[in-house]
Design an enzyme around this catalytic site. Sequence first.
Site, PDB file in Angstrom:
ATOM      1  N   ARG A   9     -18.895   0.826  13.955  1.00  0.00           N
ATOM      2  CA  ARG A   9     -19.313   1.300  12.642  1.00  0.00           C
ATOM      3  C   ARG A   9     -20.800   1.589  12.582  1.00  0.00           C
ATOM      4  NH1 ARG A   9     -14.911  -1.117   9.596  1.00  0.00           N
ATOM      5  NH2 ARG A   9     -15.043  -0.454   7.447  1.00  0.00           N
ATOM      6  N   ARG A  68      -4.626   0.839  -3.817  1.00  0.00           N
ATOM      7  CA  ARG A  68      -3.983   0.326  -2.596  1.00  0.00           C
ATOM      8  C   ARG A  68      -3.436  -1.079  -2.824  1.00  0.00           C
ATOM      9  NH1 ARG A  68      -7.298   0.029   2.768  1.00  0.00           N
ATOM     10  NH2 ARG A  68      -8.818  -0.783   1.316  1.00  0.00           N
ATOM     11  N   ARG A 117     -18.990  -0.012  -0.422  1.00  0.00           N
ATOM     12  CA  ARG A 117     -18.445   0.308   0.905  1.00  0.00           C
ATOM     13  C   ARG A 117     -18.639   1.783   1.233  1.00  0.00           C
ATOM     14  NH1 ARG A 117     -12.706  -1.343  -0.102  1.00  0.00           N
ATOM     15  NH2 ARG A 117     -12.230  -0.595   1.992  1.00  0.00           N
ATOM     16  N   LYS A 140      -7.366   5.269   7.899  1.00  0.00           N
ATOM     17  CA  LYS A 140      -7.454   4.789   9.284  1.00  0.00           C
ATOM     18  C   LYS A 140      -6.309   3.819   9.595  1.00  0.00           C
ATOM     19  CE  LYS A 140     -11.615   3.087   8.734  1.00  0.00           C
ATOM     20  NZ  LYS A 140     -11.797   3.417   7.295  1.00  0.00           N
ATOM     21  N   ARG A 166      -6.774  -6.226  -2.209  1.00  0.00           N
ATOM     22  CA  ARG A 166      -7.956  -6.695  -1.474  1.00  0.00           C
ATOM     23  C   ARG A 166      -9.145  -6.906  -2.400  1.00  0.00           C
ATOM     24  NH1 ARG A 166      -8.473  -2.999   3.882  1.00  0.00           N
ATOM     25  NH2 ARG A 166     -10.669  -3.109   3.267  1.00  0.00           N
TER      26      ARG A 166
HETATM   27  P1  AP5 Z   1      -5.773   2.959   4.482  1.00  0.00           P
HETATM   28  O1  AP5 Z   1      -4.955   3.489   5.602  1.00  0.00           O
HETATM   29  O2  AP5 Z   1      -5.665   1.503   4.145  1.00  0.00           O
HETATM   30  O3  AP5 Z   1      -7.305   3.409   4.667  1.00  0.00           O
HETATM   31  P2  AP5 Z   1      -8.427   2.848   5.630  1.00  0.00           P
HETATM   32  O4  AP5 Z   1      -9.230   4.015   6.098  1.00  0.00           O
HETATM   33  O5  AP5 Z   1      -7.835   1.958   6.684  1.00  0.00           O
HETATM   34  O6  AP5 Z   1      -9.254   2.045   4.577  1.00  0.00           O
HETATM   35  P3  AP5 Z   1      -9.913   0.614   4.642  1.00  0.00           P
HETATM   36  O7  AP5 Z   1     -10.355   0.326   3.247  1.00  0.00           O
HETATM   37  O8  AP5 Z   1      -9.027  -0.405   5.275  1.00  0.00           O
HETATM   38  O9  AP5 Z   1     -11.117   0.899   5.549  1.00  0.00           O
HETATM   39  P4  AP5 Z   1     -12.403   0.107   5.609  1.00  0.00           P
HETATM   40  O10 AP5 Z   1     -13.053   0.784   6.751  1.00  0.00           O
HETATM   41  O11 AP5 Z   1     -13.206   0.043   4.372  1.00  0.00           O
HETATM   42  O12 AP5 Z   1     -11.921  -1.408   5.768  1.00  0.00           O
HETATM   43  P5  AP5 Z   1     -11.805  -2.396   7.001  1.00  0.00           P
HETATM   44  O13 AP5 Z   1     -10.591  -3.194   6.798  1.00  0.00           O
HETATM   45  O14 AP5 Z   1     -11.998  -1.690   8.294  1.00  0.00           O
HETATM   46  O15 AP5 Z   1      -5.424   3.840   3.181  1.00  0.00           O
HETATM   47  C1  AP5 Z   1      -6.041   3.565   1.929  1.00  0.00           C
HETATM   48  C2  AP5 Z   1      -5.047   3.891   0.784  1.00  0.00           C
HETATM   49  O16 AP5 Z   1      -4.736   5.290   0.816  1.00  0.00           O
HETATM   50  C3  AP5 Z   1      -3.698   3.173   0.912  1.00  0.00           C
HETATM   51  O17 AP5 Z   1      -3.244   2.845  -0.376  1.00  0.00           O
HETATM   52  C4  AP5 Z   1      -2.769   4.202   1.583  1.00  0.00           C
HETATM   53  O18 AP5 Z   1      -1.420   4.006   1.221  1.00  0.00           O
HETATM   54  C5  AP5 Z   1      -3.340   5.497   1.010  1.00  0.00           C
HETATM   55  N1  AP5 Z   1      -3.194   6.616   1.949  1.00  0.00           N
HETATM   56  C6  AP5 Z   1      -3.475   6.592   3.281  1.00  0.00           C
HETATM   57  N2  AP5 Z   1      -3.232   7.817   3.822  1.00  0.00           N
HETATM   58  C7  AP5 Z   1      -2.828   8.609   2.780  1.00  0.00           C
HETATM   59  C8  AP5 Z   1      -2.463   9.978   2.681  1.00  0.00           C
HETATM   60  N3  AP5 Z   1      -2.458  10.793   3.748  1.00  0.00           N
HETATM   61  N4  AP5 Z   1      -2.092  10.456   1.459  1.00  0.00           N
HETATM   62  C9  AP5 Z   1      -2.099   9.648   0.361  1.00  0.00           C
HETATM   63  N5  AP5 Z   1      -2.446   8.336   0.388  1.00  0.00           N
HETATM   64  C10 AP5 Z   1      -2.803   7.836   1.594  1.00  0.00           C
HETATM   65  O19 AP5 Z   1     -13.105  -3.294   6.789  1.00  0.00           O
HETATM   66  C11 AP5 Z   1     -13.233  -4.159   5.688  1.00  0.00           C
HETATM   67  C12 AP5 Z   1     -14.579  -4.864   5.739  1.00  0.00           C
HETATM   68  O20 AP5 Z   1     -14.672  -5.663   6.934  1.00  0.00           O
HETATM   69  C13 AP5 Z   1     -15.813  -3.968   5.787  1.00  0.00           C
HETATM   70  O21 AP5 Z   1     -16.201  -3.515   4.505  1.00  0.00           O
HETATM   71  C14 AP5 Z   1     -16.832  -4.925   6.418  1.00  0.00           C
HETATM   72  O22 AP5 Z   1     -17.290  -5.882   5.486  1.00  0.00           O
HETATM   73  C15 AP5 Z   1     -16.005  -5.657   7.460  1.00  0.00           C
HETATM   74  N6  AP5 Z   1     -15.996  -4.969   8.755  1.00  0.00           N
HETATM   75  C16 AP5 Z   1     -14.904  -4.459   9.396  1.00  0.00           C
HETATM   76  N7  AP5 Z   1     -15.241  -3.892  10.545  1.00  0.00           N
HETATM   77  C17 AP5 Z   1     -16.584  -4.028  10.665  1.00  0.00           C
HETATM   78  C18 AP5 Z   1     -17.518  -3.605  11.635  1.00  0.00           C
HETATM   79  N8  AP5 Z   1     -17.138  -2.928  12.740  1.00  0.00           N
HETATM   80  N9  AP5 Z   1     -18.832  -3.890  11.441  1.00  0.00           N
HETATM   81  C19 AP5 Z   1     -19.237  -4.567  10.338  1.00  0.00           C
HETATM   82  N10 AP5 Z   1     -18.398  -4.990   9.363  1.00  0.00           N
HETATM   83  C20 AP5 Z   1     -17.069  -4.711   9.522  1.00  0.00           C
END
Ligand code: AP5
Length: 213
Positions: A87, A127, A164, A13, A153
């Site tokens: 979410r 990552r 997660r 994402k 992270r």
């Molecule tokens: P990346 O692009 O970083 O993936 P992502 O989907 O953004 O993963 P996140 O871990 O950031 O998502 P998340 O939803 O768990 O975390 P968030 O920060 O929103 O890619 C991941 C890896 O893959 C990287 O190394 C990248 O280089 C690689 N990659 C990407 N595309 C690729 C491809 N095509 N091919 C190969 N490799 C690739 O949330 C974190 C925390 O915040 C949550 O757990 C929760 O505690 C809280 N939180 C956030 N939002 C909310 C909400 N709305 N409600 C409640 N709690 C929330």
Amino acid sequence: MILVLVGPPGAGKGTQAKLLCARFGIPQISTGDMLREAKRVGTLEKRYLDIMDSGGLLPDEAVIGLIAQRTAEPDCGAGFLLDGFPRTVPQANALDELLASQGGRRIDAVLQLDVPRPLLEERLIHRRTDKRSGQIYHLVYNPPPPGAELEHRADDRPEAVTKRLDAYEAMTAALLPFYEQKQLLRRVDGVGKPDEVTHRVLSAIGRSGSGGE
Ligand code: AP5
């Protein structure tokens, strides 16, 4: 244009959000990034910090207010891309109400990135993020350049990753039928090079031939 990116942790994402926002000239709104920034500057409540680092979801009210504030800022006038919000179904309902209160705005599309679980685990555990630029790297698929100031992270530790992914399956997957019913959901295969995935996303929203908005 208002876009929503949905997908499990590690689906790409954040990676896709940056590419799409650069293309369309709209801001990326990531609740994860906002919460990590609050953690960095010391304004995130301890109880929320503990939930986040262990891989749980914060209560809906903790994130809805953040989105209400951020989407009211002037740079969101022409649209924005939501990454990691909503979410849960209550967050999705709150978003609809919020957009309606902002002069009847509507979501254009909800893009679901599909990636199988074993690949998600592998992406997350390797990552690394550059502290200064926010650029996302993968130690194997997209290695960081020398000199990058890398951060691992806290929620990318294996036990937090499992929690997660489970939270996604238990809570966030319920959003898919919600948006399918509204005919907003577009499923996109998230496996492949990031540019290939972007191409699929653009096709899914009928913008593959356009250079921008
Ligand atoms: P990346 O692009 O970083 O993936 P992502 O989907 O953004 O993963 P996140 O871990 O950031 O998502 P998340 O939803 O768990 O975390 P968030 O920060 O929103 O890619 C991941 C890896 O893959 C990287 O190394 C990248 O280089 C690689 N990659 C990407 N595309 C690729 C491809 N095509 N091919 C190969 N490799 C690739 O949330 C974190 C925390 O915040 C949550 O757990 C929760 O505690 C809280 N939180 C956030 N939002 C909310 C909400 N709305 N409600 C409640 N709690 C929330």
